[in-house]
Design a protein around this motif. Sequence first.
Motif, PDB file in Angstrom:
ATOM      1  N   CYS A 246      18.030  39.385 146.096  1.00 21.34           N
ATOM      2  CA  CYS A 246      18.955  38.888 146.141  1.00 21.34           C
ATOM      3  C   CYS A 246      19.774  40.365 146.229  1.00 21.34           C
ATOM      4  O   CYS A 246      21.173  39.818 146.581  1.00 21.34           O
ATOM      5  CB  CYS A 246      19.174  38.763 144.547  1.00 21.34           C
ATOM      6  N   ARG A 247      19.128  41.158 146.704  1.00 20.42           N
ATOM      7  CA  ARG A 247      19.648  42.736 147.785  1.00 20.42           C
ATOM      8  C   ARG A 247      19.578  42.377 148.960  1.00 20.42           C
ATOM      9  O   ARG A 247      20.506  42.811 149.348  1.00 20.42           O
ATOM     10  CB  ARG A 247      18.879  43.178 146.787  1.00 20.42           C
ATOM     11  N   MET A 248      19.602  41.283 149.473  1.00 15.93           N
ATOM     12  CA  MET A 248      19.597  41.125 150.678  1.00 15.93           C
ATOM     13  C   MET A 248      20.269  39.873 151.056  1.00 15.93           C
ATOM     14  O   MET A 248      19.759  39.638 152.584  1.00 15.93           O
ATOM     15  CB  MET A 248      17.878  41.896 151.457  1.00 15.93           C
ATOM     16  N   SER A 249      19.901  38.438 150.006  1.00 16.13           N
ATOM     17  CA  SER A 249      20.781  37.802 150.869  1.00 16.13           C
ATOM     18  C   SER A 249      22.025  36.915 151.425  1.00 16.13           C
ATOM     19  O   SER A 249      21.594  36.083 152.286  1.00 16.13           O
ATOM     20  CB  SER A 249      20.164  36.593 149.742  1.00 16.13           C
ATOM     21  N   ARG A 250      22.558  38.149 152.102  1.00 15.79           N
ATOM     22  CA  ARG A 250      23.034  37.411 152.446  1.00 15.79           C
ATOM     23  C   ARG A 250      23.572  37.923 153.743  1.00 15.79           C
ATOM     24  O   ARG A 250      23.892  37.564 154.724  1.00 15.79           O
ATOM     25  CB  ARG A 250      24.665  38.807 152.195  1.00 15.79           C
TER      26      ARG A 250
ATOM     27  N   ASP B  37      26.003  43.310 150.017  1.00 17.71           N
ATOM     28  CA  ASP B  37      25.002  42.124 148.934  1.00 17.71           C
ATOM     29  C   ASP B  37      25.520  42.724 147.836  1.00 17.71           C
ATOM     30  O   ASP B  37      26.377  42.056 147.074  1.00 17.71           O
ATOM     31  CB  ASP B  37      23.369  41.439 148.828  1.00 17.71           C
ATOM     32  N   GLU B  38      25.404  44.079 148.575  1.00 24.77           N
ATOM     33  CA  GLU B  38      26.561  45.016 147.199  1.00 24.77           C
ATOM     34  C   GLU B  38      27.552  44.906 146.813  1.00 24.77           C
ATOM     35  O   GLU B  38      29.096  44.606 146.123  1.00 24.77           O
ATOM     36  CB  GLU B  38      26.211  46.580 146.928  1.00 24.77           C
TER      37      GLU B  38
ATOM     38  N   PRO C 293      30.147  42.313 147.852  1.00 25.28           N
ATOM     39  CA  PRO C 293      30.294  40.606 148.720  1.00 25.28           C
ATOM     40  C   PRO C 293      31.922  40.705 148.976  1.00 25.28           C
ATOM     41  O   PRO C 293      31.694  39.490 149.530  1.00 25.28           O
ATOM     42  CB  PRO C 293      30.165  40.022 147.276  1.00 25.28           C
TER      43      PRO C 293
ATOM     44  N   HIS D  14      15.552  47.668 151.036  1.00 25.53           N
ATOM     45  CA  HIS D  14      15.837  47.231 149.905  1.00 25.53           C
ATOM     46  C   HIS D  14      14.090  46.925 149.488  1.00 25.53           C
ATOM     47  O   HIS D  14      14.120  46.688 147.673  1.00 25.53           O
ATOM     48  CB  HIS D  14      16.480  45.998 149.860  1.00 25.53           C
TER      49      HIS D  14
END
Length: 349
Positions: free
Chosen positions: A32-36, A287-288, A290, A76
């Motif tokens: 979830c820290r790199m999902s973008r 991701d941090e 958005p 990450h």
Amino acid sequence: MLDLSAVRSALSEIYDLTPSPALAASMNDTYCRMSRVVSPPDWAIYAPYVRATNQLKKERNAVILGHNYMTPEIFHGVADFVGDSLQLAIKATEVKADVIVQCGVHFMAETSKILSPEKTVLMPDMEAGCSLAESITAEGVAQMRAKYPGAPVVSYVNTTAEVKAASDICCTSANALQIVEAQDSDTVIMTPDKYLAQNVANQSTKKVVWWNGSCIVHELYTVADLRAYREHAPESKIIAHPECTPDVVAEADYTGSTSGIVNWLKQSNAEQVMLVTECSMASNIADELPQVEFAKPCNICPYMKKITLEKILYVLHTMTNQVEVDEAIARDARKSVMRMINLSRQLDI
Ligand code: 13P
Ligand code: SF4
């Protein structure tokens, strides 16, 4: 040079590295820290490497220091500490581990070894160099001293141990101006980055003279590119690294080290940003933040991108690619790096 097919066959004998959507799903707290910026199929490829590396780190009592230009799955997924060159140098003096895996370029690993000679420092790829570090030798420092007698030499950490040893003090992009200002001399020699030196000179009370080196990534950006971008996105903020030319820096809304850039973005309410630096910077903070839309003209550092998950796991598994620095050179280089670290602490940078 690492033989990648030998690396793959050695690793596949020990680890199950087949892509696994199920494993990837079970590691969602990391993803979830790199999902973008990392797609689910790519994460299914990376997840087995991340799991194996993180387990092996415990067995080896190792830590991974990751520079801000590492790709997101490294930044990450496996790095224990991330940051700019100054933060990683300071971290190398603090970590309680037997092994440091330096995920960055060779001069960063040398800096860690200089500061922690008792630790084993591993480089995932010994060919991860730097155009700045390659631009000057200790002989070049001697030439500058002969040309400007008595002037102190402030060398960027993007230099070999030999050049650090021949210098009076080091600096990074986070503290260059303050280090130059603190020198007890009207003239200060800066090596090897002419653009960092010129950017410092534009703000300094000193006469700054420089070596003719440059970063092959940051020197590519031009004012014309930035202006063309501003025309299309007038609300956008332009953020540059001080290895860019003074023209580019003058056009930017903010200039700072890679961590300075992260901090600036976190406290700003900018929604559109153009990052005039290496591509992975934007990916690692996407991701941090958005709410921020990043334009990244994307000049890749070919040296930083030599570091991959596969090579990290391999060197940690085999304990190969150990970085060594000659003891006498390390002793003198340590003085230059520690002077910088102590002055930075004193100045609260
Ligand atoms: P930072 O010290 O800002 O992380 O920069 C290191 C580097 O190599 C930038 O190109
Ligand atoms: Fe060297 Fe430039 Fe790559 Fe940084 S981005 S490591 S200064 S070549």
